[in-house]
Every structure is written in C-alpha cells, then in structure tokens.
Write an enzyme that holds these catalytic residues in place. Structure first.
Site, mmCIF file in Angstrom:
data_model
loop_
_atom_site.group_PDB
_atom_site.id
_atom_site.type_symbol
_atom_site.label_atom_id
_atom_site.label_comp_id
_atom_site.label_asym_id
_atom_site.label_seq_id
_atom_site.Cartn_x
_atom_site.Cartn_y
_atom_site.Cartn_z
ATOM 1 N N LYS A 129 71.421 -4.285 -11.862
ATOM 2 C CA LYS A 129 71.686 -4.582 -13.556
ATOM 3 C C LYS A 129 71.992 -3.115 -14.162
ATOM 4 C CE LYS A 129 68.754 -8.321 -12.326
ATOM 5 N NZ LYS A 129 69.460 -9.750 -11.953
ATOM 6 N N TYR B 88 60.934 -10.960 -6.504
ATOM 7 C CA TYR B 88 61.748 -12.001 -5.541
ATOM 8 C C TYR B 88 62.780 -10.816 -5.761
ATOM 9 C CZ TYR B 88 66.616 -13.968 -5.357
ATOM 10 O OH TYR B 88 67.911 -14.493 -5.382
ATOM 11 N N ASP C 193 60.952 -2.194 -5.514
ATOM 12 C CA ASP C 193 62.538 -3.330 -6.497
ATOM 13 C C ASP C 193 62.262 -2.386 -8.064
ATOM 14 O OD1 ASP C 193 64.196 -4.427 -7.302
ATOM 15 O OD2 ASP C 193 63.645 -6.578 -5.855
#
Length: 422
Positions: A261, A138, A233
C-alpha cells in the site's frame, strides 16, 4: 451500454479484483476517471468524497503533487530495468529507519507476494510446516492463506477456494482474532510444529478491529517460547496507524513484517523484512527462493519514497488521528440522534462502522453478526449524497491528510440525512 456491461464481455465479472464488483452491496460498480486530494470523479462526472483511498495507500491524498512529480521524473528515464537501482537502496534504508523491527528488507510487487514470501521464509527458517492465522484476517490470495479452520480449534484446515489443495490447507490452523487464551492453548498442543503466526495487528478486512489488550502480547510470548516466527501483516497499518506502524503503536516487535500500500504511494509495491538472521535465509544469501522481475521497480520506488517523505513530517499522524476522530465521533453522534444502533472502531487513519446493538466489535463473529442489509442501504444512501465508502460491510475505511474539516463535516451531515431514512 454501461462501462460495466462492456467490461463483463472481456473481464471475469467485469472487474480485476472481486470486491470492486459491488456484490457485497448490490448494484453496478462505479468506474472512476480521475482523483485529486480527498475527491474522486466517476467516468460519468459524479464527484465523491473518498474514504477508500485505493484501499489505503493514498494517505497523502490522491495525486499528491510531490508524488506525481517523483513518478514523472523517474518515468522519463525508463519504466523498468530488471536490474538494481540506487532508489531501491534509498527506500530500503528509509523503511529500516522507520520500522523498529526491520533489519533487512526485500521489495516485491504486491502485498500478497509479500505475505506469501514471508511465510515461505518462516517455514524455511524454522524447518516446520504449520502456520497459524486468524479468522477474518486477510493476507492475500496465496494458497496457504485461503483456508478456514474445521469445526474444532485444531481440526484440519479446509480450503475456502477451489484450487487450494486440501493437503496444503491441512498445515494452516485458523484461530479467533483477539482470543489470547485460544492462542496459548494451540501452542500448548502443537507449538513445536508451528513455523509462524501471521496476523493483521489491526484487522482491516473484517472492517476495522483493533487488538484487545494482551492479544498481541500473547502472540509475541508464545512465538518466543516455542521458536515460531511472528509475522505482522502491516500492508494496511504500515505507516498509517503510526510512523513505525502498528508495532510501534502497540510496542510489540515481530520477527517479520509485510508491507504494501503506502510504501508504493499507490503503485504496485510490497515488501517484507525483519530480523537479519531470518532475512539472510533468502536467496541469494540463503536457500529460500524468492524472485521478481519487477521487484524494486524504479517508478514505484520513487512514488513510495515521496510518500514516506510526506508522512514523516512532525505531527502528521496526530493530525490524521484528529481528522479520523472528528469523522467517526460525528457519524456516531448522528446515528445516536437518529436512533440508529451503530458501533465504531478507529485507529489513527483507519475506521470501521458496524450496524449493531453491541457496544463493541472485537471479533470476526461479532463483525459478521452485524446488520449487513442496513449497511447496504447506508452505503447507497451515502453514495447518493456524494460520499464513497468501501463497497462492503467488511472493509475498513481510510482518512487521508487531504481530507479537510469541511469534507468531514459534509460527510457527517450526509450520514445524518441517510440515518434519518434508514
């Protein structure tokens, strides 16, 4: 009236991000009121040992004193300027020092924005349209990434969400994660049309699945051979699985990296960066447009810098890995003693639990073949024991520096009691 019932009157599904709705495990979501260290407290007063950590960024633990002080000091001088601040440069320099492949970096406000911008940049740099992604990975909810492959390896991609144009989805090829042979076959057929490959170097959105030997190497080799941009990613793995991220841990140098994050310490932050010649194609230096009023927000930058300072101390990641080893091996042993079939994966501060008879889980197909109903019972059992795990069988768990041996031992003991009832 419950907080969730009230929220449903005003917010679609009562939540502002779908996984929070507990649809994957059943029941009503927990509304949280505060957190500190390894613990979170629900609005109704219940206390939990937390292994979600706001989906990864709380690597130092919740409400870390240094991070909170940095946020408070910065907020006193203003929340946002929409103009440059010195703190942006300080954080950018720190990221470039820590991440081996990044020569220039652009701040944004979320991981989705980072991956979306990196893909646009790769397309602009290569002047190609097709992208390759992997099933089970994702990368945010931008249109190009909400796509699943058709029945054959290279058939047209099809949208997995209404609102994504089929014409756009046709440019996205979805392959199987950890299948190097499939990657090589795809490049042999369409390599000259591929703008980029984007991958989670350690998958965290089909639970935690590390790369098998040779997979990341194949991506690097094929992208180099065919002139495509390799995008890691590292929104989840950046600064968590090693100080320099997964690329440092596995010794693979991507062309672009997306971050989020941790780099915001829990504030809404993302970033993308990489090779200088590619990054210089971004406006205002180049023709590929990307912008954001809140990009480089001073409060978020302060939180991120304090977090990077906290995890840069000697042996931080070795200690984090030891905590995760203790947790995962303890839970696995408890499952074995109870006769419960359980496979596990973990990489430094990330972990995954899979209810399956299979000895290993390396692919999306293997992850989705696991016993989801048993996970649901385990999730609610652990919740009743005071342990908060991700409310989905397909999300990684996270250990923080604030988790003590006592926390981990209590979690393992709770798992043993729940396994006995499964």
């Amino acid at each position: 009236m419950s907080l969730f019932t009230e929220a449903c009157k005003y917010i679609p599904g009562g939540v502002n991000s779908p996984v929070r709705a507990f649809r994957g495990v059943g029941g009503e979501p927990i509304f949280f009121a505060r957190a500190k260290g390894s613990r979170v407290w629900a609005a109704d007063g219940r206390e939990f040992i937390d292994y979600v950590g706001s989906w990864g960024p709380m690597i130092l633990g919740h409400a870390d004193d240094a991070v909170i002080r940095a946020v408070q000091r910065t907020a006193e001088h203003g929340l946002s300027f929409g103009a440059p601040t010195e703190m942006e440069t300080i954080v950018a320099r720190r990221i470039i020092e820590l991440v081996p492949s990044i020569e220039l970096v652009r701040m944004v406000s979320s991981g989705t924005e980072a991956t979306m911008s990196a893909i646009r940049l790769a397309r602009g740099f290569t002047k190609r349209s097709k992208i390759i992604k992997f099933e089970g990975c994702y990368h945010g909810h931008s249109d190009s990434l909400l796509v699943k492959a058709g029945s054959g390896m290279l058939t047209l991609g099809v949208p997995t969400s209404p609102g994504v144009p089929a014409e756009l989805a046709a440019h996205t090829i979805t392959l199987q994660y950890n299948d190097a042979a499939q990657v090589r076959a795809a490049f042999a057929e369409i390599g000259s049309d591929v703008a980029c490959v984007i991958v989670e170097p350690v998958a965290g959105n089909m639970n935690c699945i590390p790369p098998v030997p040779g997979f990341l190497e194949a991506l690097r080799e094929e992208c180099t051979k065919h002139g495509a941009v390799l995008i890691f990613d590292e929104v989840m793995t950046g600064f968590r699985v090693a100080l320099g991220g997964a690329q440092q841990r596995y010794g693979i140098k991507p062309d672009l990296t997306t971050l989020g994050k941790i780099v915001g310490g829990g504030m809404p932050v993302g970033a993308f960066g990489g090779r200088r010649d590619i990054m210089e194609c971004i406006a205002p230096l180049g023709p590929v447009y990307q912008a954001g009023t809140l990009s480089g927000n001073p409060v978020a930058m302060a939180a991120g810098l304090a977090t990077l300072d906290g995890l840069s101390v000697p042996d931080f990641h070795a200690r984090l890995a030891a905590k995760t080893d203790r947790l995962v091996l303890g839970i696995k042993d408890a499952a074995r003693k109870a006769g419960v079939a359980l496979a596990t994966n973990h990489v430094c501060g990330m972990f995954g639990l899979f209810f399956t008879d299979a000895p290993h889980v390396n692919t999306y197909a293997e992850a989705t073949a696991c016993d989801v109903e048993r996970f649901k019972r385990f999730f609610h059992g652990m919740l009743a024991e005071g342990v908060y795990l991700a409310p989905s069988a397909f999300e990684a768990g996270f250990v923080s520096a604030a988790h003590s041996d006592a926390d981990i031992d209590a979690t393992v003991a709770a798992a043993a009691r729940v396994f006995a009832r499964l």
